[in-house]
Each structure stands twice: as C-alpha cells, then as structure tokens.
Design a protein around this motif. Structure first.
Motif, PDB file in Angstrom:
ATOM      1  N   GLU A   1       0.819  -1.214   0.000  1.00 22.88           N
ATOM      2  CA  GLU A   1       0.000   0.000   0.000  1.00 22.88           C
ATOM      3  C   GLU A   1       0.856   1.269   0.000  1.00 22.88           C
ATOM      4  O   GLU A   1       0.520   2.241  -0.664  1.00 22.88           O
ATOM      5  N   PHE A   2       1.947   1.247   0.725  1.00 24.08           N
ATOM      6  CA  PHE A   2       2.754   2.461   0.844  1.00 24.08           C
ATOM      7  C   PHE A   2       3.926   2.495  -0.136  1.00 24.08           C
ATOM      8  O   PHE A   2       4.815   3.342  -0.023  1.00 24.08           O
ATOM      9  N   ASN A   3       3.919   1.577  -1.082  1.00 23.52           N
ATOM     10  CA  ASN A   3       4.960   1.553  -2.123  1.00 23.52           C
ATOM     11  C   ASN A   3       6.365   1.497  -1.559  1.00 23.52           C
ATOM     12  O   ASN A   3       7.278   2.110  -2.096  1.00 23.52           O
TER      13      ASN A   3
HETATM   14  C1  LIG Z   1       1.904   3.772  -5.042  1.00 20.45           C
HETATM   15  O1  LIG Z   1       2.113   3.618  -6.438  1.00 20.45           O
HETATM   16  C2  LIG Z   1       0.921   3.500  -7.174  1.00 20.45           C
HETATM   17  C3  LIG Z   1       1.254   3.166  -8.625  1.00 20.45           C
HETATM   18  O2  LIG Z   1       2.510   3.642  -8.971  1.00 20.45           O
HETATM   19  C4  LIG Z   1       0.125   4.797  -7.032  1.00 20.45           C
HETATM   20  O3  LIG Z   1      -1.090   4.696  -7.734  1.00 20.45           O
HETATM   21  C5  LIG Z   1      -0.168   5.054  -5.558  1.00 20.45           C
HETATM   22  O4  LIG Z   1      -0.805   6.293  -5.384  1.00 20.45           O
HETATM   23  C6  LIG Z   1       1.117   5.046  -4.749  1.00 20.45           C
HETATM   24  N1  LIG Z   1       0.748   5.102  -3.333  1.00 20.45           N
HETATM   25  C7  LIG Z   1       1.403   5.832  -2.454  1.00 20.45           C
HETATM   26  C8  LIG Z   1       0.916   5.746  -1.024  1.00 20.45           C
HETATM   27  O5  LIG Z   1       2.347   6.535  -2.737  1.00 20.45           O
END
Ligand SMILES: *[C@@H]1O[C@H](CO)[C@@H](O)[C@H](O)[C@H]1NC(C)=O
Ligand SMILES: Cc1cc2nc3c(=O)[nH]c(=O)nc-3n(C[C@H](O)[C@H](O)[C@H](O)COP(=O)(O)OP(=O)(O)OC[C@H]3O[C@@H](n4cnc5c(N)ncnc54)[C@H](O)[C@@H]3O)c2cc1C
Ligand SMILES: *[C@@H]1O[C@H](CO)[C@@H](O)[C@H](O)[C@H]1NC(C)=O
Ligand SMILES: *[C@@H]1O[C@H](CO)[C@@H](O)[C@H](O)[C@H]1NC(C)=O
Ligand SMILES: *[C@@H]1O[C@H](CO)[C@@H](O)[C@H](O)[C@H]1NC(C)=O
Length: 516
Positions: free
Chosen positions: A112-114
């Motif tokens: 979720e938090f990449n």
């Molecule tokens: C994580 O990455 C996705 C796709 O790249 C993006 O849609 C999402 O907003 C990002 N989430 C955060 C918490 O940065």
C-alpha cells in the motif's frame, strides 16, 4: 452529565466545553459524535492500532480523532534504524529487522505504501559461506549460499528438518486463523489460543514440543536452537514451542529498504492521527463519574501540556510493555498486570575494514570465515537460564551485514552486528577481527582504524518466552486496551501489529454496539 462536567471543572474549562459538546452530540446521530482515542506508543502495535482504527471507523461512518503519544523522538519503537558512520544514507536496523512471507499486515502495508524490500541475506560479494552455526569450539554446520540448503540438511540430519517444517506449517496455519472470523477479533488471547489449539504449543518448551512430535537428535540442538538463540536469545530448554516454531518460519525473510520503521510511520500518517513525539504519558485516569479517560503527560518542552492533560478520550490504547512504560493506572480498577522478565539484549553495530578472523573460529588462516555466524551450545553443555543461556560461545550471533564505503576515507569496509548478553569488549572485538596486537594488555583498546564506527544499544528486547497457558488481558478496564500481552505469546513486529489491529476492531465494534 452536565453536573459531572461542572464537577470535573477542576480539570480545566476546556474539558467542560468538550463534555458539553459531547452531550449535545448525543442528541444527534452517533455519526456526528467524534470519538477521541489516545494511543500510547508509536511502535508496531500502536501504529497498526491507529491505522486500522481510522479505516474501520471510516467504514462504519464514525468520525474519529486519534492522538498518538510517543516518548521517544522517533516512530517505530523496537523497530528503528541508526546511521552507520552517522551518515543518513547508510541506515542499519537496530531492532526488529526481518519479516516473512506470512506476515500479512506488514506485507500489505509495504504494498500500500509503495515501500521496497530487500532480502535479509543478500548474496553479497564477500568471501565466506553464507551462514554457519558455531558452538564455541567449531562449526557444527555450514551453509554455503543460503540458510535453507535443503539437500545439505537432509544429508546431515535425515528427516528431522522435513518433519520440523511440516510441524511449523501446521502451527502457522493455526496461527493465521487469528486474522479471520470467527477467531478475529479476539477479546482474550488465552481464549483464542485455546480455541485454535495453540495452548498446547505454548505450554511446552521447544525441546519438549519437538520431542512430542518425534523430532529428536542433533537437528533441534544445532539448527533449531541456533535459530531461537539469534531470534530470542534463548535456548530450546526454556523457550516455548510456539516461539520455537516462529523461529523456523524463516521463508522469504526480508526487510524494508531504508528501515522497517517506515511501515509504522506510513501507517500513522495514513490514519490522520496527531502524533506527539517526546511526549510521555505518566498516568491514565477516569474522569470523575464518567466513562471517559484522561491522561497525564510529561514533556519537557511542550507548551500545551495543560491542554493535553485536560482532554478526555473515549478509549485509550496502551501499546507498549506496561512494566517499562512508567504509566500509573492506580486510580483505575485494572487488577494485576504481571511483570515478566525481559531479555536485556546488547546490540552492537560496527564498521571495520577487516573480515572476521579465521583464527578466532579455529579455521586455517586461508579459509574465509562464514559471513553470518549463529551459535548453539557444544554437546554436553547444560543450557543456562536467563542471561547465562549464552553459554560458552559468549554471544548469540555475529553477522556481516554488507560491505560499505566509509564516507570519511572512501575505504572499502564491512558493517557488522553482534547480539550478546553483555557488551562486547575491545579484547573480544580485536580477536574477532584478528587485529589484536602483541603488547595489548588487559586494558586493551581497539584502534579506530580497526573499528571505524561503533554503536551500542541495550534493549529490553522481548520476554523470556517461558512456557505458559495464560496471557495478559486485552481490555484492562472500560475503554482501556492493552496490546503488550502479545509479547509473551509471539513477539514480532507482525504479531504486535496484529494485536493493534485486533484492538482497533474491538473498539469500533464496541462503539457500534453502543450506538444500536
Ligand atoms: C503507489 O504507487 C501507485 C502506482 O505507482 C500509485 O497509484 C499510488 O498512489 C502510490 N501510493 C502511495 C501511497 O504513494
Ligand atoms: C534487537 C531486536 C531484534 C528483533 N528482531 C525482530 C525481527 O527480526 N523480526 C520481528 O518481527 N521482530 C523482531 N523484534 C521484535 C519486534 O521489534 C517487537 O516485537 C515489536 O517491534 C514491538 O512492537 P510494539 O509496538 O509492541 O512495542 P514497541 O516497539 O516497544 O513500542 C512501544 C512504544 O511505546 C513507547 N512508550 C512506552 N511507554 C510510553 C509512555 N509512557 N508514553 C509514551 N510512549 C511510550 C516506546 O517509546 C515505544 O516507542 C526484535 C526486537 C529487538 C529489540
Ligand atoms: C485522512 O484525511 C484525508 C484528508 O482530509 C482524507 O481524504 C482521508 O480519507 C482520511 N483518512 C482516513 C482513514 O480517515
Ligand atoms: C483532534 O485532536 C487533536 C489533538 O488532541 C486536536 O488538536 C484537534 O483539534 C482535534 N480535532 C478534532 C476535529 O476534534
Ligand atoms: C572481554 O570479553 C571476553 C569475552 O566475553 C572475556 O572473556 C574477558 O574476560 C573480557 N575482558 C575484559 C578485560 O573485560
């Protein structure tokens, strides 16, 4: 209610206003009522409680305002990094460092938090076997390229490794039911452990549990015990069966690049909580004749202490081991919360241009030393209890974490981590690196060319996980919740986060019941 609010006016007019506002809110739908929750502790347990509470409340249409109190200057608690060479671009885990495939809360958060992850034993280009187990005299087993060299294990230990992995999978399967209905949410850790047939696992020592399941011989003493020692600084004779099985669930061990604490930091941010760092809670009490709770906080440089002390909460979550929190609950009727012995673990991080000395480990001078060295006791040595458990090897583990470039000299060096029950002294470190000089006497000091950076930390890291069949309560009093009982069941970032999620769900379920 109005009268009570006036009576408690000694707590400050702000509180009265809030109580009046709350009373007015009762006239409206419950959805108009903002629930105020205080979470004490910004570690895995508290961060997960905040994150799940905000989401569950939102899903139930309940407005919630969460305040997280943390006495440290950082988020993460027992999961934190320090910077090698004091260089922020070289963070190293100082506490909770790895999590595994079945750790759903952590892995979901990473997605979720990449956040990005890295393997815990990366295949680095450094001479030496990936991992070996040392008993103070020699290596009982060495793994060339990875922790689980199945062929080697089978050759060395017969079917014991296979049986152990099968047993571990069945225990993990039972444990994973704690995440789902009907076991989840659980009001009692003792009851859910009983319902999922895990009490039989916590009731036995690791040694007994393996024996009960037909796993005997050297595999337990060599490999399983090396794992309970590196993970919990405890031997199989004393640690309970459940923690023993957790130690064997090492599949796909990984960490968040840059530090696992980021998971907890992101969770708190996503919960829209107000986080107050360097703010210790010293007391939780009940407002006079009210269901609400208030806190006393201690903070040297907050100007809003009076304001914080005057605020009241629907629920308070204690997300730290109570015995180390210095929180008084004396005005609340909470009964006993048992004090339990915790391991005092010395974690030593350091950098050196030298590899581990083959001589220290009784290897020939041209033989490279394994990069990660776990320990067990030599055959026939009786395992000591508590801090004596380390026995003749003298330390629990020594790991070469990775190569690093010293930012001050540009030199090629290595980062190391030692787990031990007492601080490693200069003599020991010099021998370990093979840099002892002939004229060094008892008052040996190690040169700062040999160890270019060192960081020492003593943690109350986790309990001595003695067998037990009852666990601390989750609800200590009306509106007062406790996640710390998880530490003596399974102490990991994931399980303590599970307890935070569980408490969040119990709180929201309670609100929904009251609103009916
Ligand atoms: C994580 O990455 C996705 C796709 O790249 C993006 O849609 C999402 O907003 C990002 N989430 C955060 C918490 O940065
Ligand atoms: C060296 C070490 C290695 C470990 N290795 C692993 C591992 O590899 N994998 C793994 O999963 N787990 C590991 N663990 C265990 C794991 O780190 C812990 O189980 C987990 O992080 C505990 O989370 P928690 O939120 O319950 O408690 P904590 O992280 O201890 O958080 C409690 C927080 O509450 C705060 N607090 C306490 N009292 C107050 C107060 N009065 N007011 C305000 N704030 C207060 C504390 O400052 C702290 O930040 C390790 C632990 C250590 C120490
Ligand atoms: C947090 O606040 C943002 C912005 O106000 C909002 O969009 C989001 O839904 C909130 N999150 C939760 C879990 O309440
Ligand atoms: C939420 O709590 C914080 C901290 O106590 C406070 O500053 C803020 O005003 C509160 N917000 C609402 C909407 O109640
Ligand atoms: C240093 O540590 C070693 C190993 O733990 C120990 O045997 C030795 O007595 C210690 N030396 C001093 C000077 O404290």
């Amino acid at each position: 209610m109005k009268l009570h609010a006036l009576v408690s006016g000694v707590l400050g007019c702000l509180h009265i206003n809030e109580a009046l506002a709350n009373e007015q809110a009762v006239l409206h739908t419950p959805q108009d009522y903002v629930k105020n929750v205080a979470i004490v502790g910004a570690g895995a347990g508290g961060a997960s409680a905040a994150y799940h509470l905000s989401r569950l409340a939102a899903a139930a249409g309940i407005a919630v305002n969460i305040t997280v109190f943390e006495r440290n200057s950082y988020v993460g608690g027992r999961s934190t990094t320090v910077n090698a060479y004091d260089d922020p671009s070289i963070p190293v885990e100082l506490g909770g460092s790895v999590f595994v495939k079945v750790n759903h809360i952590l892995n979901d958060a990473v997605k979720e938090f990449n956040l990005s992850t890295e393997e815990s034993l990366p295949g680095i280009k450094v001479p030496g076997a990936a991992l070996a187990i040392w008993n103070g005299q020699g290596f009982v087993v060495t793994f060339e390229d990875s922790w689980w060299d199945t062929a080697k294990l089978l050759w060395r230990y017969g079917l014991a490794p296979v049986k152990t992995m099968r047993l571990m999978r069945s225990v993990v399967g039972k444990f994973l039911k704690m995440y789902e209905e009907p076991a989840f949410p659980f009001e009692s850790l003792t009851q859910v452990a009983q319902d999922l047939e895990l009490l039989a696992v916590t009731a036995a020592t690791g040694e007994q549990y393996l024996a009960e399941n037909g796993i005997g011989g050297a595999f337990g003493a060599d490999v399983v015990q090396a794992s309970t020692r590196v993970n919990y600084a405890q031997n199989l004779k004393y640690i309970h069966g459940l923690e023993t099985m957790v130690c064997m669930a090492a599949e796909n061990a990984h960490s968040v690049r840059g530090g696992n604490w980021q998971i907890f930091d992101r969770m708190i941010a996503a919960s829209n909580s107000t986080t107050l760092l360097e703010t210790a809670v010293t007391e939780v009490r009940r407002l006079h004749q009210s269901k609400r709770l208030s806190l006393k906080v201690d903070s040297t440089d907050r100007e809003d202490v009076a304001l914080l002390n005057s605020k009241s909460y629907d629920d308070v979550v204690l997300a730290a081991p109570l015995q180390f929190s210095d929180i008084s609950l004396r005005s609340l009727d909470v009964g006993m919360v048992d004090e339990i012995p915790y391991v005092q673990l010395h974690v030593t991080l350091f950098a050196s241009p030298f590899l581990l000395s083959p001589a220290y480990f009784n290897l020939a001078p041209d033989k490279p030393t394994p990069r990660v060295i776990l320990t067990t006791l030599p055959k026939g040595e009786k395992p000591g209890k508590g801090r004596e458990g380390v026995g003749s090897p003298g330390f629990f583990s020594v790991s070469l974490l990775r190569p690093a470039t010293n930012p001050n000299t540009g030199g090629q060096e290595y980062l190391y981590k030692i787990f031990s029950p007492s601080p490693p002294n200069a003599t020991f470190l010099a021998h370990l690196l093979g840099v002892e000089s002939l004229d060094n006497g008892a008052a040996a000091e190690i040169s700062d060319h040999d160890i270019t950076w060192i960081y020492r930390k003593v943690w109350n890291s986790y309990p001595y996980e003695y067998p037990r069949v009852t666990f601390e309560r989750i609800r200590l009093a009306d509106g007062l919740w406790y996640t710390g009982g998880m530490d003596s069941f399974i102490s990991t970032m994931e399980t303590n986060a599970l307890m935070g999620m569980n408490v969040a769900r119990l709180i929201v379920d309670g609100w929904l019941r009251k609103a009916e």
